[in-house]
Write an enzyme that holds these catalytic residues in place. Structure first.
Site, PDB file in Angstrom:
ATOM      1  N   GLY A  70       0.762  -1.238   0.000  1.00 54.60           N
ATOM      2  CA  GLY A  70       0.000   0.000   0.000  1.00 54.60           C
ATOM      3  C   GLY A  70       0.791   1.285   0.000  1.00 54.60           C
TER       4      GLY A  70
ATOM      5  CD  GLU B 157       0.521  -9.232   1.561  1.00 50.63           C
ATOM      6  OE1 GLU B 157      -0.380  -8.414   1.245  1.00 50.63           O
ATOM      7  OE2 GLU B 157       0.281 -10.333   2.054  1.00 50.63           O
TER       8      GLU B 157
ATOM      9  N   GLY C 282       3.773  -3.524  -3.744  1.00 48.95           N
ATOM     10  CA  GLY C 282       3.598  -3.685  -5.189  1.00 48.95           C
ATOM     11  C   GLY C 282       3.992  -2.407  -5.898  1.00 48.95           C
TER      12      GLY C 282
ATOM     13  NE  ARG D 117      -2.961   3.305 -11.219  1.00 49.76           N
ATOM     14  CZ  ARG D 117      -2.789   4.556 -10.860  1.00 49.76           C
ATOM     15  NH1 ARG D 117      -2.280   5.422 -11.705  1.00 49.76           N
ATOM     16  NH2 ARG D 117      -3.079   4.956  -9.648  1.00 49.76           N
TER      17      ARG D 117
ATOM     18  CB  CYS E 107     -16.248   3.603 -29.351  1.00 45.52           C
ATOM     19  SG  CYS E 107     -15.365   2.969 -30.770  1.00 45.52           S
TER      20      CYS E 107
HETATM   21  C1  PLP Z   1      -2.860  -5.190  -4.117  1.00 39.15           C
HETATM   22  C2  PLP Z   1      -2.364  -5.762  -2.850  1.00 39.15           C
HETATM   23  C3  PLP Z   1      -1.084  -5.455  -2.374  1.00 39.15           C
HETATM   24  C4  PLP Z   1      -0.173  -4.465  -3.061  1.00 39.15           C
HETATM   25  O1  PLP Z   1      -0.626  -3.159  -2.929  1.00 39.15           O
HETATM   26  P1  PLP Z   1       0.295  -1.932  -3.423  1.00 39.15           P
HETATM   27  O2  PLP Z   1      -0.522  -0.751  -3.139  1.00 39.15           O
HETATM   28  O3  PLP Z   1       0.558  -2.125  -4.861  1.00 39.15           O
HETATM   29  O4  PLP Z   1       1.549  -1.978  -2.614  1.00 39.15           O
HETATM   30  C5  PLP Z   1      -0.642  -6.081  -1.233  1.00 39.15           C
HETATM   31  N1  PLP Z   1      -1.427  -6.959  -0.568  1.00 39.15           N
HETATM   32  C6  PLP Z   1      -2.678  -7.268  -0.982  1.00 39.15           C
HETATM   33  C7  PLP Z   1      -3.478  -8.227  -0.213  1.00 39.15           C
HETATM   34  C8  PLP Z   1      -3.185  -6.679  -2.138  1.00 39.15           C
HETATM   35  O5  PLP Z   1      -4.425  -6.967  -2.533  1.00 39.15           O
END
Ligand code: PLP
Length: 419
Positions: A239, A273, A275, A312, A342
């Site tokens: 996140g 986690e 991303g 996005r 379209c």
């Molecule tokens: C999408 C997601 C992430 C990654 O979130 P980011 O904002 O990209 O860091 C981590 N854990 C879970 C469970 C997710 O669904």
């Protein structure tokens, strides 16, 4: 910090002019910088230096096999949300015991696949899911390691579509119900309760909500330990946000400092986690200007990439900087950058100050490494674009542009239509 920089008014990815790649493979395409991906992963991981931890890169931000392979080689684990991501992760060489599986809607076949692979843990989001995992583990004669995803009810102050830790969100189990969940879990024969999990949302640009969530989870861990549960893993989810425009998210080191301080003495192995923060600014989308057109009140730049390639802006009104690949230092105009689809919602930017590009010019849509290609679709029968990775002065097509044949792959016409 990333490796997309101008030299003599021309945009480079590391040591390769972006224009050269476009000339050789056509447009649109996603372009990733190996050095940036690597740097971002290492900065994030090293921010937690000294702490017992496992960074599980969150696959859904960018699941290209080469991107996954790079993180695997750097020692990363993987956070997955589907059987398909498990397949990709295993194909990229991730050890199953570094894979965590999140998501509110896991199917039986996906649960079986993960049990057979022997993943590190399931992040469970409901009591029914817990019971199903227990049943499947019994049938497969194995024990399922689980954490319960707790919804701490904190406001991450991000776009409503990507906040996940509020009471009203579908994710996790309310804090109050979590103890009950754990009590159910420990009564189940084929479940091993190993951890606790929370993920409060995405593109969070302040450390406070993370700390708030952590404090609330820590209280819960104390209670769980009191009733005899051996919680070993604390999964803080992902996140952490990035700079798309003028946001100033905490540096991973500041984010880590807050978390590490709050975790002191808890004897927990931390799982993270991330991303977006790893891949977001490590990729761009390169598109060509097809046409210019002046409306009554608007200037339009019509690009060959649209909402099916980068969703996005349409989905979240997200901002992506758009830069000319070759900067002629001409005048600035205000225009909408739109795609060929379209739909009125098909735009990459609205009322944007942008250089006065013309037909045939190339544009770089910046910060497109996360939730770019992975959210793309074949809408309007548009083949999905190529993905390219640059390392130093080389580039490599890591996913071919789809061909028209790929569009109808798997479709067949039944005999009653075949006259
Ligand atoms: C999408 C997601 C992430 C990654 O979130 P980011 O904002 O990209 O860091 C981590 N854990 C879970 C469970 C997710 O669904």
């Amino acid at each position: 910090m990333h490796h997309f920089k101008y030299r003599d008014n021309e945009l480079y990815c590391e040591d390769v002019p972006v224009r050269i790649i476009a000339e050789q493979i056509g447009t649109p395409f996603y372009l990733y910088s190996h050095a940036t991906l690597k740097r971002h992963y290492l900065i994030f991981d090293e921010a937690f230096e000294g702490l017992d931890r496992l960074v599980c890169y969150s696959a859904k931000a960018n699941t290209n096999l080469s991107v996954l392979k790079l993180f695997e080689s750097l020692g990363s684990g993987l956070d997955i949300v589907s059987g398909g991501e498990l397949y990709r992760g295993l194909k990229a060489g991730f050890s199953p015991d570094k894979i965590v599986y999140s998501g509110v809607g896991k199917r039986v076949d996906e649960i079986d696949y993960a049990l057979e692979a022997g993943i590190l843990m399931f992040n469970v989001e409901s009591i029914e899911e817990l019971e199903l995992i227990n049943k499947r583990a019994g049938i497969l004669e194995t024990i399922a390691p689980v954490a319960i995803r707790v919804n701490p009810d904190v406001d991450p102050k991000t776009h409503p579509y990507i906040s996940t830790g509020l009471k009203k969100n579908k994710f996790g189990i309310d804090k109050e119900a979590a103890i009950e969940g754990y009590n159910v879990a420990r009564g189940l024969e084929n479940i091993d309760v190993v951890g606790i999990d929370c993920h409060i949302g995405s593109q969070i640009t302040d450390a406070k909500p993370f700390v708030e969530a952590l404090e609330s989870i820590k209280d819960l861990i104390d209670e769980l330990r009191k009733i005899g549960l051996d919680i070993r893993f604390l999964d803080m989810g992902g996140g952490l946000g990035i700079t798309y425009n003028d946001e100033s998210p905490p540096h991973p080191r500041e984010y880590a400092k807050e978390i590490v301080a709050s975790l002191k003495g808890t004897q927990l192995k931390l799982i993270l986690e991330p991303g977006r923060v790893i891949v977001g600014n490590a990729g761009i989308l390169v598109t060509e200007v097809l046409f210019r057109k002046s409306g009554k009140d608007k200037e339009f730049i019509i690009a060959d990439a649209g909402m099916n390639d980068l969703m996005r802006p349409t989905l979240y009104s997200a901002f992506h900087a758009i830069e000319p690949v070759v900067d002629n230092e001409g005048q600035q105009i205000t225009a909408d950058v739109v795609g060929p689809i379209c739909e009125t919602g098909d735009f990459l930017a609205v009322d944007r100050k942008i250089s006065d590009v013309i037909k045939g010019d190339l544009l770089a849509v910046m910060s497109a490494g996360a939730y770019g290609f992975t959210m793309s679709s074949n809408y309007c029968s548009r083949p999905r674009v190529a993905e390219v990775m640059v390392k130093d002065d080389n580039f490599y097509v890591v996913r071919d542009r789809e061909r028209y044949e790929d569009l109808v792959n798997g479709e067949s016409i039944p005999p009653f239509l075949d006259v």
